[in-house]
Design an enzyme around this catalytic site. Sequence first.
Site, PDB file in Angstrom:
ATOM      1  N   TYR A 169       0.935  -1.120  -0.051  1.00 26.24           N
ATOM      2  CA  TYR A 169      -0.009   0.123   0.055  1.00 26.24           C
ATOM      3  C   TYR A 169       0.879   1.047  -0.008  1.00 26.24           C
ATOM      4  O   TYR A 169       1.895   1.196   0.709  1.00 26.24           O
ATOM      5  CB  TYR A 169      -0.852   0.088   1.310  1.00 26.24           C
ATOM      6  CG  TYR A 169      -1.716   1.222   1.345  1.00 26.24           C
ATOM      7  CD1 TYR A 169      -2.752   1.562   0.490  1.00 26.24           C
ATOM      8  CD2 TYR A 169      -1.496   2.459   2.330  1.00 26.24           C
ATOM      9  CE1 TYR A 169      -3.733   2.631   0.669  1.00 26.24           C
ATOM     10  CE2 TYR A 169      -2.206   3.268   2.755  1.00 26.24           C
ATOM     11  CZ  TYR A 169      -3.321   3.619   1.775  1.00 26.24           C
ATOM     12  OH  TYR A 169      -4.159   4.754   1.896  1.00 26.24           O
ATOM     13  N   ASP A 227       9.229   2.754  -0.571  1.00 27.34           N
ATOM     14  CA  ASP A 227       8.338   3.343   0.418  1.00 27.34           C
ATOM     15  C   ASP A 227       8.649   2.986   1.727  1.00 27.34           C
ATOM     16  O   ASP A 227       8.003   1.873   2.126  1.00 27.34           O
ATOM     17  CB  ASP A 227       6.873   2.794  -0.092  1.00 27.34           C
ATOM     18  CG  ASP A 227       5.840   3.629   0.666  1.00 27.34           C
ATOM     19  OD1 ASP A 227       6.065   4.243   1.727  1.00 27.34           O
ATOM     20  OD2 ASP A 227       4.709   3.729   0.160  1.00 27.34           O
ATOM     21  N   LYS A 263       4.610   8.992   8.566  1.00 26.67           N
ATOM     22  CA  LYS A 263       4.227   8.698   9.965  1.00 26.67           C
ATOM     23  C   LYS A 263       5.467   9.030  10.856  1.00 26.67           C
ATOM     24  O   LYS A 263       5.048  10.224  11.642  1.00 26.67           O
ATOM     25  CB  LYS A 263       4.287   7.072   9.765  1.00 26.67           C
ATOM     26  CG  LYS A 263       3.118   6.749   8.830  1.00 26.67           C
ATOM     27  CD  LYS A 263       2.532   5.306   8.942  1.00 26.67           C
ATOM     28  CE  LYS A 263       1.213   5.294   8.114  1.00 26.67           C
ATOM     29  NZ  LYS A 263       1.029   4.370   7.101  1.00 26.67           N
TER      30      LYS A 263
HETATM   31  C1  PLP Z   1       0.537   4.795   5.698  1.00 26.43           C
HETATM   32  C2  PLP Z   1       1.254   4.607   4.480  1.00 26.43           C
HETATM   33  C3  PLP Z   1       1.237   5.517   3.308  1.00 26.43           C
HETATM   34  C4  PLP Z   1       0.295   6.556   3.371  1.00 26.43           C
HETATM   35  O1  PLP Z   1       0.623   7.765   4.096  1.00 26.43           O
HETATM   36  P1  PLP Z   1      -0.585   8.814   4.657  1.00 26.43           P
HETATM   37  O2  PLP Z   1      -0.279   9.422   5.457  1.00 26.43           O
HETATM   38  O3  PLP Z   1      -1.631   7.675   5.337  1.00 26.43           O
HETATM   39  O4  PLP Z   1      -1.123   9.218   3.408  1.00 26.43           O
HETATM   40  C5  PLP Z   1       2.069   5.145   2.185  1.00 26.43           C
HETATM   41  N1  PLP Z   1       2.806   4.338   2.077  1.00 26.43           N
HETATM   42  C6  PLP Z   1       2.891   3.212   3.253  1.00 26.43           C
HETATM   43  C7  PLP Z   1       3.899   2.133   3.138  1.00 26.43           C
HETATM   44  C8  PLP Z   1       2.194   3.621   4.273  1.00 26.43           C
HETATM   45  O5  PLP Z   1       2.152   2.691   5.335  1.00 26.43           O
END
Ligand code: PLP
Length: 424
Positions: free
Chosen positions: A140, A235, A263
């Site tokens: 994701y 990511d 995060k």
């Molecule tokens: C949470 C998350 C996102 C998205 O971040 P948001 O601050 O919710 O937009 C993207 N990539 C990964 C791996 C994530 O866990």
Amino acid sequence: MTKGLFKTAQKIIPGGVNSPVRSFRAVGCEPIFIDRGKGSRIFDVNGRAYIDLVSSWGPLILGHAQPKVLAAVKSALDKGVSFGACTPLEIELAELIISAFPSIEKVRLVNSGTEAVMSAIRLARGYTGRDKIIKFAGCYHGHVDSLLVKAGSGLATFGSPNSLGIPRELAKETIVLPFNDAAAVEKALTKYKGKIAALIIEPIPGNMGVVLPQPGYLQKLRKLTKQYDVVLIFDEVISGFRAAFGGAQEVFGIEADLTCLGKIIGGGFPVGAFGGKREIMNCLAPLGGVYQAGTLSGNPIAVTAGIATLKILKAKNIYRQLEEKGNKLAEGLLSTARAKKVKITINRCGSLLTLFFTDRPVIDFPSAKTSNLEKFKIFFQVMLKQGVYLPPSQFEAWFLATAHTPADIEKIILAAGKGLGKIS
Ligand SMILES: *Cc1c(COP(=O)(O)O)cnc(C)c1O
């Protein structure tokens, strides 16, 4: 239980929530409404305490209302909340990020992980002049149009991994491959040679539940993307400052071309970042032709919370301590499950873990064979009743924080014993 709050919320907010997984739909009960948090605990509006294993979905690696972070934010507030202009704070956060990731030479701050990924994809496309991207099933990357294809997190939770509303023409440019299968990547790179802008991956996926890269897998991807001249995007929105101070790249000794963060770097406030090689980052406006902007980007309050958090992580090197806690929890859960004769698998990287109701190894997107959503539902409800707040989905990671005490871990294991007992 929630004083009718959920009913009211559902009337005026779609599903009653501002992010789908919060709705508890996959676990067959109503969401709790939170009043406050302190350390390892959250308290609902009725004053009931829960040991929190969601940690705001990862950002709160130091726990709730961490005194140093709060103090920094409070003093920043007195200076005004936003300027839409340069502040020294942005430099400080950028330097902290660059000190953690040798692969990042320049970094830009945004307001969420989604924004970071969306911008990194655009940048990779602009830099290479190509359109196609490779992603992995179950990973994701936020709600970015191009990446809501076979995606994890809430999409996996609700069993519809593709979103409506994505133009077919755009989805067509996304090639989805199975995780931990380097041969599939090599095949795709050969087939679409010269057409692929980027390969994006969660190096330690947390959004299909925690799944670990097999030995050599990420190294192989690094090698292949170099060979085929494809931008490798890690990511690390979850794994950055979580798996280690320098994220998965430190753990595996790999350097990505671009890295997405979020995060933890906001300390609980909305912050994201993307950064990488100077040559690529220089394609961004105002230096280059790839446009990216943000009214509140680098917001002084949010950035202050991020700086305070990263400084503590850097000074205290808390990662060994988190590893010990994670190990203790995992060992406790496994031995309890053995005693209750319930087959489980725990995937874990330090303070990040997921319990699956199977004895098969889970090394890619969990299938019907490796996940048992009915069991998870029962387990979740029993845990909640006993005051342990798990992510309300099989396809999410549990996040331990420095604030979790050995007594908390024992309580979680004890509660899990009851939960597993209900299942066996
Ligand atoms: C949470 C998350 C996102 C998205 O971040 P948001 O601050 O919710 O937009 C993207 N990539 C990964 C791996 C994530 O866990």
